[in-house]
Design an enzyme around this catalytic site. Structure first.
Site, PDB file in Angstrom:
ATOM      1  N   ASP A   2       0.861  -1.200  -0.002  1.00  8.99           N
ATOM      2  CA  ASP A   2       0.126  -0.068   0.098  1.00  8.99           C
ATOM      3  C   ASP A   2       0.949   1.151  -0.190  1.00  8.99           C
ATOM      4  O   ASP A   2       2.031   1.220   0.469  1.00  8.99           O
ATOM      5  CB  ASP A   2      -1.039   0.061   1.113  1.00  8.99           C
ATOM      6  CG  ASP A   2      -1.953  -1.051   1.234  1.00  8.99           C
ATOM      7  OD1 ASP A   2      -2.365  -1.699  -0.081  1.00  8.99           O
ATOM      8  OD2 ASP A   2      -2.305  -1.746   2.315  1.00  8.99           O
ATOM      9  N   ASP A  19      -7.148  -1.399  -4.269  1.00  4.61           N
ATOM     10  CA  ASP A  19      -8.083  -0.948  -3.345  1.00  4.61           C
ATOM     11  C   ASP A  19      -9.030  -0.043  -3.870  1.00  4.61           C
ATOM     12  O   ASP A  19     -10.538   0.136  -3.655  1.00  4.61           O
ATOM     13  CB  ASP A  19      -7.543  -0.648  -2.164  1.00  4.61           C
ATOM     14  CG  ASP A  19      -6.633  -1.611  -1.241  1.00  4.61           C
ATOM     15  OD1 ASP A  19      -6.960  -2.768  -1.643  1.00  4.61           O
ATOM     16  OD2 ASP A  19      -5.643  -1.226  -0.781  1.00  4.61           O
TER      17      ASP A  19
END
Length: 223
Positions: free
Chosen positions: A148, A178
């Site tokens: 991330d 995401d």
């Protein structure tokens, strides 16, 4: 049908390629928890997680990965049915985004542990992770960590608020996959809501027209 299939394929491949390119760049140029301030409200903040989207962690990596694979297979099957039924292009695009996002994170879980060395913490000053011979990475198959990097410290809750006082309003760190899942799912819900609303309105108008017709006086011809 071919047009919709081509659109879905382009969306899925584009999202996966962009997602993996960004993750590869972050993984090989940044140390874990290193931050790069882009603006006062946007940072590139390298983190890794074993759990769900936005860094949530409810179950183990292997179980979550297997669940994602099953979900991807189901959504691909459902997408194929929608294409055969000539569903609208926006619906096809939304579902393709969800599939691409899930697939992007599954790639991390399946292969990153096999092809990358462990990412050292930024304060150790050891440099970023590197590619290693296949199978000699920091983990096993299905045990890789999801990368991330997007962080938006927009504003903090007031200090006087219980539980959340002083914390960031949106504290999640996420990636392209995401974002694709979230945007696709939210847009799909909106599309289905709009469709259901329009259908209910059409049924209401039809019912009113039927009632008006039934209430109209019957005029008999003169004898």
């Amino acid at each position: 049908m071919r047009k919709r299939t081509l659109i879905a394929t382009i969306v899925v491949l584009s999202v996966i390629v962009i997602d993996q390119a960004v993750k590869f760049a972050v993984k090989t140029t940044m140390s874990l928890h290193e931050r790069i301030a882009v603006t006062s409200w946007f940072e590139i903040f390298f983190t890794e997680n074993r759990g769900m989207a936005f860094g949530m962690d409810f179950v183990g990596t292997m179980a979550l990965t297997l669940f994602r694979v099953v979900a991807i297979v189901f959504f691909i099957y459902y997408l194929a049915r929608l294409i055969r039924r000539k569903a609208s292009v926006p619906v096809i695009v939304c579902l393709a985004l969800v599939i691409a996002g899930a697939a992007g994170n599954v790639i991390d879980n399946c292969f990153y542990g096999l092809i990358f060395s462990e990412s050292p913490e930024a304060y150790f000053f050891q440099g970023p992770a590197s590619l290693v011979p296949f199978g000699q990475g920091y983990g096993d198959f299905l045990s890789g960590k999801v990368v991330d990097m997007f962080y938006f410290p927009l504003w903090q809750w007031p200090e006087w608020m219980p539980f959340v006082g002083g914390q960031m309003f949106f504290n999640a760190v996420f990636n392209v996959a995401d974002a694709a899942i979230t945007c696709g799912a939210v847009a799909l819900l909106i599309l289905y809501y709009v469709r259901a609303y329009r259908q209910s309105q059409a049924e209401k108008v039809a019912a009113q027209a039927e009632d008006a017709q039934s209430d109209a006086p019957i005029v008999k011809p003169n004898d």
